[in-house]
Every structure is written in structure tokens, then in C-alpha cells.
Design an enzyme around this catalytic site. Sequence first.
Site, PDB file in Angstrom:
ATOM      1  N   TYR A  40      -5.098   3.344   8.090  1.00  0.00           N
ATOM      2  CA  TYR A  40      -6.501   2.415   7.774  1.00  0.00           C
ATOM      3  C   TYR A  40      -6.564   2.908   9.075  1.00  0.00           C
ATOM      4  CZ  TYR A  40      -3.938   0.226   3.805  1.00  0.00           C
ATOM      5  OH  TYR A  40      -3.213  -0.745   2.605  1.00  0.00           O
ATOM      6  N   SER A  77       0.442  -1.676  -0.146  1.00  0.00           N
ATOM      7  CA  SER A  77       0.182   0.028  -0.022  1.00  0.00           C
ATOM      8  C   SER A  77       0.740   1.329  -0.045  1.00  0.00           C
ATOM      9  CB  SER A  77      -0.771  -0.015   1.095  1.00  0.00           C
ATOM     10  OG  SER A  77      -1.613  -0.727   0.976  1.00  0.00           O
ATOM     11  N   TYR A 113      -2.714  -2.519 -10.571  1.00  0.00           N
ATOM     12  CA  TYR A 113      -2.764  -2.286  -8.940  1.00  0.00           C
ATOM     13  C   TYR A 113      -1.296  -3.176  -8.501  1.00  0.00           C
ATOM     14  CZ  TYR A 113      -4.544  -2.983  -4.247  1.00  0.00           C
ATOM     15  OH  TYR A 113      -4.121  -2.648  -2.526  1.00  0.00           O
ATOM     16  N   LYS A 142       0.775   3.321  -2.829  1.00  0.00           N
ATOM     17  CA  LYS A 142      -0.728   4.747  -3.471  1.00  0.00           C
ATOM     18  C   LYS A 142      -0.587   6.173  -2.978  1.00  0.00           C
ATOM     19  CE  LYS A 142      -3.401   0.677  -1.558  1.00  0.00           C
ATOM     20  NZ  LYS A 142      -4.094  -0.676  -0.497  1.00  0.00           N
ATOM     21  N   VAL A 168       1.232  -3.651   4.007  1.00  0.00           N
ATOM     22  CA  VAL A 168       1.029  -4.969   5.221  1.00  0.00           C
ATOM     23  C   VAL A 168       2.472  -5.871   4.459  1.00  0.00           C
ATOM     24  CG1 VAL A 168      -1.292  -5.649   4.341  1.00  0.00           C
ATOM     25  CG2 VAL A 168      -0.213  -6.027   2.199  1.00  0.00           C
TER      26      VAL A 168
HETATM   27  N1  GLU Z   1      -1.910  -5.580  -2.564  1.00  0.00           N
HETATM   28  C1  GLU Z   1      -1.833  -5.107  -0.623  1.00  0.00           C
HETATM   29  C2  GLU Z   1      -3.703  -6.078  -1.023  1.00  0.00           C
HETATM   30  O1  GLU Z   1      -4.194  -5.197  -1.772  1.00  0.00           O
HETATM   31  C3  GLU Z   1      -1.988  -4.178  -0.403  1.00  0.00           C
HETATM   32  C4  GLU Z   1      -2.345  -3.950   0.644  1.00  0.00           C
HETATM   33  C5  GLU Z   1      -2.221  -2.700   2.173  1.00  0.00           C
HETATM   34  O2  GLU Z   1      -0.213  -2.548   1.672  1.00  0.00           O
HETATM   35  O3  GLU Z   1      -2.224  -1.933   2.808  1.00  0.00           O
HETATM   36  O4  GLU Z   1      -4.393  -6.009   0.097  1.00  0.00           O
END
Ligand code: GLU
Length: 313
Positions: free
Chosen positions: A247, A69, A195, A72, A265
Site C-alpha cells: 500500500y 490481503s 472477497y 489478493k 493485515v
Molecule cells: N480483509 C481486509 C480488509 O478488507 C484486508 C485488508 C488487508 O489485509 O490489507 O479490510
Amino acid sequence: MDNRSDLLDEQLLNDVGNIARVTSTDGKVASYIPELSRMSAELFSLSCQPVGAKMIEIGDVGQFFTMQSLSKIISLAFAIEKFGRENVFRHAGMEASADSFNSLMRIEMTSSKPSNPFMNAGAIAVCSLICKAYKSEALDRVTDFLRLLTGEYNGFDEKVFLSEKNSADRNRALAYFMKSMGLLHGDVEEILDLYFTLCSLRCTSGTLARTAAVIASGGRSAASGEKVIEKETVCTLLGLMSTCGLYNESGEFAVRVGLPGKSGVSGGIMAVVPGRMGIGVFSPALDAKGNSVAGIRALELLSEKLDLRGIGI
Ligand code: GLU
């Protein structure tokens, strides 16, 4: 507030690292993307990129991991630069969410756009905008942008990419559901491929520190010294990182660390000290909300020792 940034040196980072890294035993390496579970929970690195000075880093500094993430930040910055803030936020909101990063519930309940571009649903919507504009060149455009920001591009981890692609029932459900509601346009599998590839981009804690330093410096690359993103983009990123970067743990992070941040993650976290430095930390064991246990602890200690809490939020 004191400026204790002159206390920043390798010794301080080692002290912080030694205390923080042992807390990783309280966490678990992510396994819902099977390939991520192969990472050793004992790895730890901490990098600080002061604005206008040399990077200082300790631990397993050359260790690559995937952005997950953290990418992002890159896709959102790219989209704001290319399409403008207003256009981007037509497809994802600006509000914090108490839901987990891959939650489906809110979209179904409200039938409206994803809460923010750091939730998986919001980031997938941003990818759909990028795919629509750049088609087969979409990935190259974003990785060129990453290179512009950080001076580096380390490729992507194909095993992690395939592992996520082959186990992404939830993200696939989210994406097809959004398409059915008219919230996503174009070929869902192409959008998801972009993505997943962005989530699989290889980086080190140094990459994260350099990315955060672009934001800390008001938009200049630490690698080239050039202005690479506009103030509008910097301020938007800071606002969202402060409110939604971790989050449903963003509130606790704001209280304990007190800096704008973003997690992934894979166990990486970047934090921004506006006007002063970018920080990147990596430790793969995660808490129940998907954030690095030792990473948060290291940032908390660093923030305390350098009196950084509350700068920029
Ligand atoms: N590739 C992970 C997913 O889509 C990213 C989630 C994250 O890093 O919080 O679940």
C-alpha cells in the site's frame, strides 16, 4: 551482486528472527476486524522456500493465520490466468496509490476504476469478475487454484469471515459506491462474500513462502514442480508487488527490503527473490499503515545478510 544464498540456513533465520521479533512491541494487532485482535502479538514465524530445494523455517511455523490481503495475489493471478491481463486491468488500474488500503476518496474524486488490484476496491472488482464467470463455483475455483500453486488448502476461518462480514461498513460502502458508478457488476453481497472468504483463508508463513516461490521460479509450483502460471502472470505480479504490494508503504519497503512483496493485515508478508526463493513471514503487530513491523524488519535483515536488495525491482 554477490550470490550469498548459500548462507541461508536455520541459524541465519534464527538470528534474524531474534532481532526482528522484539520490534513487534512497536506495533498493534489489527482490531478493526474484531476477531483478528485475538491473535497474540508475540507470535513469529519465518519461512524460506528456495527454488528447487527444501523449505527452511523457524519460529511458530505451524501457526495458522488468515491471508487477508495476501489472498489478493491468489485472486489476481487466477483472474489473469482465466480472463487475460487486458480484461482484468479494464476493471482496476496498475498504478501505485498514496492512499490507505481501504480508501474511498480516490474513486469518488476521479469516478474511475480503482488504482490497482491490491487496494480493497480493486480486489473487490477482481472478485466481481470471478463471481460473474463462475457464479456459485467461484470460491471452489479459486481454492483449487491455491492448491495447484502451493499443494495445500487449509480451509477458511469462519469466525474471521463472520467478524469481517459483520463489521465491513467500509468495504460495503466501497462496493455499493462502485456499483452505483457502474464499476462493479452483479450482486454486491455475493461479491463481498467471495472477497471476505478469500481474506479468511487459513495459511502459515510456509504457505506464503511456497506461493512466493511460484513467482520466484517463473511460474512453477514448489510442491509439484509443475508449471502452474504463465510468465505474463508472473511478470504482472512482480510489477505490482514492487510498486503497490505494501500500500502506501510500498516505497519505504522497496528502499529498506528491496524485494517485490505483499502484505496482509493479519501480519503476514510474502517476498519474492526472483530466480532464488520465496519468503513468508508472520508477526501480527502492525504499523500505522497496516503492515507487520517485525515482518518488515525480518525481511530487511535477511535482505541485507544475503545481499538481496534490488533483485527483481
Ligand atoms: N480483509 C481486509 C480488509 O478488507 C484486508 C485488508 C488487508 O489485509 O490489507 O479490510
